[in-house]
Design a protein around this motif. Structure first.
Motif: not given
Lengths: 138, 82
Positions: B48, B50, B72-76
């Protein structure tokens, strides 16, 4: 100013910064730390960010708003670190010639911030447990 | 290559960054696989999340340039409940 900060946000300074003689409207939005999310109680929030990218994306969001509306000035400040209930986590101030565009621009900026800017919050519950808010099944 | 982790991803992996080797010309999809092979515990969250390459969101088909800054960009979900 568009920035991340670990200090309390000075909303008076923000309002002063966006005042403009060509503008008839200033909208200031404050996102504050809420105690209840549904039935879950929060005692404090912790904000983490991918700092350089977050600042870059905040600038992009401000530029996008300025392309859509006649925004004269815009300030966005997001707080990081530990915040107590009621504290201001994010502040958006926009000035435009007329009020409809100031409301629209401020709402657009907040919607974009929530999607594009890598800042996360951790909810800290009364029992000491801490959960990063990443949506339903994280 | 260093992959920076934040928030829940950092907590799940137990580290602030992951060091890994990627072949030249590898894609973001291959980078995801490499992350999972080192930290399988990230599987549900990574699906989940980006990937940011040089501070821009990158599609799975994008090539990861050599020396890129990767995160790694977890859901904001700063305000999931409006």
């Amino acid at each position: 100013m568009i920035a991340l900060t670990r200090e309390p946000i000075d909303t008076d300074a923000l309002l002063a910064a966006v005042h403009d003689p060509l503008c008839g409207a200033v909208v200031l939005f404050l996102g504050t730390v809420r105690e209840l999310t549904g039935t879950l109680r929060t005692v404090h929030l912790e904000y983490d960010a991918y700092g350089p990218m977050a600042e870059k994306k905040l600038h992009e969001v401000a530029a996008l708003a300025a392309q859509r509306w006649p925004v004269r000035r815009v300030d966005i400040i997001h707080r990081l670190g530990k915040l107590a209930i009621g504290e201001v986590a994010v502040a958006v101030a926009v000035s435009t010639p007329h009020r409809a565009e100031a409301f629209a621009a401020a709402e657009f900026i907040m919607d974009q911030v929530k999607q594009l800017v890598p800042i996360w919050k951790q909810e800290n519950a009364p029992d000491g447990s801490a959960t990063w808010a990443h949506g339903a099944d994280s | 290559m260093i992959v920076q982790l934040f928030a829940g991803a950092r907590e799940l992996a137990g580290v602030a960054s992951i060091s890994l080797e990627l072949p030249a010309g590898a894609t973001v999809a291959e980078l995801r696989q490499a992350i999972l092979s080192l930290h399988p515990g990230l599987t549900p969250l990574l699906a989940r999340s980006r990937i940011a390459v040089n501070q821009e969101f990158a599609d799975d088909s994008a090539i990861v340039p050599e020396g890129a800054e990767v995160a790694l960009i977890p859901p904001v979900s700063g305000g999931a409940a409006p």
